[in-house]
Design a protein around this motif. Structure first.
Motif, mmCIF file in Angstrom:
data_model
loop_
_atom_site.group_PDB
_atom_site.id
_atom_site.type_symbol
_atom_site.label_atom_id
_atom_site.label_comp_id
_atom_site.label_asym_id
_atom_site.label_seq_id
_atom_site.Cartn_x
_atom_site.Cartn_y
_atom_site.Cartn_z
ATOM 1 N N GLU A 83 -0.662 -5.221 10.898
ATOM 2 C CA GLU A 83 -1.355 -4.926 9.646
ATOM 3 C C GLU A 83 -2.869 -4.998 9.789
ATOM 4 O O GLU A 83 -3.580 -4.141 9.286
ATOM 5 N N LYS A 86 -4.009 -2.025 11.781
ATOM 6 C CA LYS A 86 -3.891 -0.830 10.938
ATOM 7 C C LYS A 86 -5.056 -0.768 9.947
ATOM 8 O O LYS A 86 -5.686 0.278 9.771
ATOM 9 N N GLU A 87 -5.336 -1.891 9.309
ATOM 10 C CA GLU A 87 -6.419 -1.952 8.327
ATOM 11 C C GLU A 87 -7.767 -1.615 8.975
ATOM 12 O O GLU A 87 -8.559 -0.852 8.422
ATOM 13 N N LYS A 91 -10.205 1.603 8.088
ATOM 14 C CA LYS A 91 -11.612 1.414 7.710
ATOM 15 C C LYS A 91 -12.529 2.152 8.673
ATOM 16 O O LYS A 91 -13.509 2.772 8.264
#
Length: 107
Positions: A83, A86-87, A91
Motif C-alpha cells: 500500500e 502504491k501510494e 503521488k
C-alpha cells in the motif's frame, strides 16, 4: 541514499545495534517483563538478522512477544505491504503529470 552507502551502514559495526534490539537488550526486556525463561524461544523465532557481526532481534516481534506474555507467533506477518509503495507511485505519477503540463505550457 545510494545502495553503496546503505550496504556500508548495514555491514559496519558502528551502526549494527541501530537496526533492532541486540541480544543483551532483548534479554533485559524479557527480564523486565518477567518472561526471561522464554529467551530461547525468542532467539529461535526473532533473531534472524546479523548487522555488522551483531545479532539483532526483530523489534516489532519482540514487542509483540512481550505484550503476549511470551507466546511465540509470526508477528512479522502483515507488518508490511504494498500500500505504501502504491501510494508513493500514484503521488509520483501525479507530480510527474503536473510537471509535464507546466513544462509543456512553456513551450
Amino acid at each position: 541514499v545510494s545502495t553503496q552507502s546503505t550496504w556500508d551502514s548495514i555491514l559496519n559495526q558502528n551502526y549494527s545495534n541501530y537496526f533492532g534490539f541486540t541480544e543483551e537488550e532483548t534479554h533485559e526486556l524479557l527480564v523486565k517483563a518477567n518472561i526471561s525463561k522464554n529467551l530461547v524461544q525468542a532467539k529461535e523465532w526473532y533473531n534472524g538478522y546479523i548487522f555488522g557481526g551483531t545479532t539483532i532481534y526483530n523489534p516489532w516481534s519482540i514487542i509483540k512477544f512481550i505484550k503476549s506474555g511470551g507466546d511465540v507467533a509470526p508477528y512479522w506477518i502483515h507488518t508490511s505491504g504494498n500500500e505504501l509503495i502504491k501510494e508513493l507511485l500514484i503521488k509520483s505519477e501525479k507530480k510527474k503529470k503536473k510537471k509535464k503540463k507546466k513544462y509543456s505550457a512553456l513551450i
